[in-house]
Design an enzyme around this catalytic site. Sequence first.
Site, PDB file in Angstrom:
ATOM      1  N   HIS A 121      -7.101   5.893  -3.541  1.00 17.91           N
ATOM      2  CA  HIS A 121      -7.821   4.622  -3.402  1.00 17.91           C
ATOM      3  C   HIS A 121      -9.297   4.982  -3.214  1.00 17.91           C
ATOM      4  CE1 HIS A 121      -9.098   0.949  -1.227  1.00 17.91           C
ATOM      5  NE2 HIS A 121      -8.005   0.359  -1.664  1.00 17.91           N
ATOM      6  N   ASP A 198      -3.733   9.538   3.983  1.00 17.44           N
ATOM      7  CA  ASP A 198      -3.962   8.105   3.977  1.00 17.44           C
ATOM      8  C   ASP A 198      -2.587   7.432   3.923  1.00 17.44           C
ATOM      9  OD1 ASP A 198      -4.256   5.492   3.126  1.00 17.44           O
ATOM     10  OD2 ASP A 198      -5.809   5.921   1.654  1.00 17.44           O
ATOM     11  N   GLN A 201      -0.342   2.897   2.457  1.00 17.11           N
ATOM     12  CA  GLN A 201       0.772   2.361   1.665  1.00 17.11           C
ATOM     13  C   GLN A 201       2.132   2.888   2.101  1.00 17.11           C
ATOM     14  OE1 GLN A 201       0.671  -0.067  -0.479  1.00 17.11           O
ATOM     15  NE2 GLN A 201      -1.547  -0.265  -0.427  1.00 17.11           N
ATOM     16  N   LYS A 224      -1.003  -4.087   6.569  1.00 15.21           N
ATOM     17  CA  LYS A 224       0.002  -3.724   5.561  1.00 15.21           C
ATOM     18  C   LYS A 224       1.385  -3.644   6.212  1.00 15.21           C
ATOM     19  CE  LYS A 224      -3.339  -1.836   2.667  1.00 15.21           C
ATOM     20  NZ  LYS A 224      -3.854  -2.507   1.480  1.00 15.21           N
ATOM     21  N   CYS A 362      -8.666  -0.747  -6.825  1.00 12.28           N
ATOM     22  CA  CYS A 362      -9.533   0.203  -6.110  1.00 12.28           C
ATOM     23  C   CYS A 362      -9.134   1.642  -6.419  1.00 12.28           C
ATOM     24  CB  CYS A 362      -9.503  -0.022  -4.591  1.00 12.28           C
ATOM     25  SG  CYS A 362     -10.140  -1.608  -4.102  1.00 12.28           S
TER      26      CYS A 362
HETATM   27  C1  LIG Z   1      -3.945   3.773  -0.284  1.00  3.19           C
HETATM   28  C2  LIG Z   1      -4.949   2.900   0.390  1.00  3.19           C
HETATM   29  N1  LIG Z   1      -5.918   3.452   1.126  1.00  3.19           N
HETATM   30  C3  LIG Z   1      -6.825   2.713   1.772  1.00  3.19           C
HETATM   31  C4  LIG Z   1      -6.812   1.344   1.706  1.00  3.19           C
HETATM   32  C5  LIG Z   1      -7.847   0.571   2.455  1.00  3.19           C
HETATM   33  O1  LIG Z   1      -7.243  -0.151   3.477  1.00  3.19           O
HETATM   34  P1  LIG Z   1      -8.118  -1.180   4.342  1.00  3.19           P
HETATM   35  O2  LIG Z   1      -8.781  -2.080   3.345  1.00  3.19           O
HETATM   36  O3  LIG Z   1      -7.113  -1.884   5.199  1.00  3.19           O
HETATM   37  O4  LIG Z   1      -9.092  -0.387   5.121  1.00  3.19           O
HETATM   38  C6  LIG Z   1      -5.834   0.709   0.954  1.00  3.19           C
HETATM   39  C7  LIG Z   1      -5.803  -0.754   0.816  1.00  3.19           C
HETATM   40  O5  LIG Z   1      -5.255  -1.307  -0.106  1.00  3.19           O
HETATM   41  C8  LIG Z   1      -4.865   1.500   0.279  1.00  3.19           C
HETATM   42  O6  LIG Z   1      -3.909   0.955  -0.447  1.00  3.19           O
END
Ligand SMILES: Cc1ncc(COP(=O)(O)O)c(C=O)c1O
Length: 404
Positions: A121, A198, A201, A224, A362
């Site tokens: 992401h 990270d 997900q 999430k 993203c």
């Molecule tokens: C894999 C991953 N990393 C980071 C994020 C960013 O999360 P947040 O917008 O809650 O900070 C997301 C959000 O969709 C994501 O799917």
Amino acid sequence: MFKVENIRKDFPILSRQVNGKPLVYFDNAATSQTPQQVIDVIVDYYSNYNANIHRGVHALSQEATDLYEQARYKIQAHFNAKHAHEIIYTSGTTHGINLVANGFSALLKKGDEIIVSALEHHSNIVPWQMLCERTGASLKVIPMNQNGELEIKLFETLLNQNTKLVFVNHISNALGTINPIEHIIKKAHEVGAAVLVDGAQSSPHIKPDVQALDVDFYVVSAHKMCGPTGVGVLYGKEEWLNKLPPYQGGGEMIAEVTFEKTTYAALPHKFEAGTPNICGGIAFGTAIDYMNAVGFDAIASYEHELLEYATEKLLEIEGLKIYGTSERKTSVISFNLEGIHPYDVGTILDKLGVAVRTGHHCAQPIMDYFKIPGTVRASFAFYNTKAEIDVLVEGVKKAKMMLS
Ligand SMILES: Cc1ncc(COP(=O)(O)O)c(C=O)c1O
């Protein structure tokens, strides 16, 4: 006993209509829905406990502090962190990653190397690029293959004595691939590199054990995981959190302040400057209780059933291509209809009450790899049903008919 009909009753939003049709919510990878149990805690907090924490001698402040700190213990237990002070409240995954990236500015130098994966992401790419600009370190990328899996053998060739950090997501938000993080962590540690996973997900589907994984940092967002937006946590091993300098300066994160010198508070407060999302932290604890009561094994096996059902039904549509075909994937289906823009498909689905995400999610490098502008992404949660998948499939057929 897992019964989806009963679970659905906990989510008031699932009984609303959109464009005159029952809502079919398949945008769970963007944000999950909120059960009544979590909504009740939010209402209860603002009705009965609202106060600033850690500073007041009065009853409300102490009660709010207790609730907030109890939630930290729940989160610690859920992720199996060794200490509660290894759980840092953040505003979400993005904040957690930036906190670590900022901290490493003080520890990296020119010539050091950072590895990220092709499946990240943007939140797990941009902060590291900024870190490289600040420090002169260089960024290397683990490539992916046509199934949307990481080329792990190539990852191993990227590792060397200069590798200081490896960043990888546990599960790809764009494709649903589950990455072999156990192996990645082990190999990175062999050259002395720290690993940040990270977990944005993975945390809605898997209960990670940070000690068993031996991961150095693990970041998640509450929204999430059936919790509210604007709150999340960074898990960090105590030794790493002690090495990193504070991220932001302000109230709560200090031990003593004079104009000559400030000393910092101990963990976790060193990283928690300012008034936090108190209600959000408490509600995150309740969301974790809720998901554990449903059970992560039951969630994983039911969602897998939904994934298999939807994959089979969607592939019956001629001209439909699924991106992300790993054997190891979670309940995310990214797809396109030949010759049709994903945005147009998403718009027609919305008219039918079906919420999906369209675009690059993203994760532009993944779209570039497949040479596409984006995909339609349907992501399923444990409160979705096969009947809802049938509505999606009929909607996609209709979109194909209208747009071909
Ligand atoms: C894999 C991953 N990393 C980071 C994020 C960013 O999360 P947040 O917008 O809650 O900070 C997301 C959000 O969709 C994501 O799917």
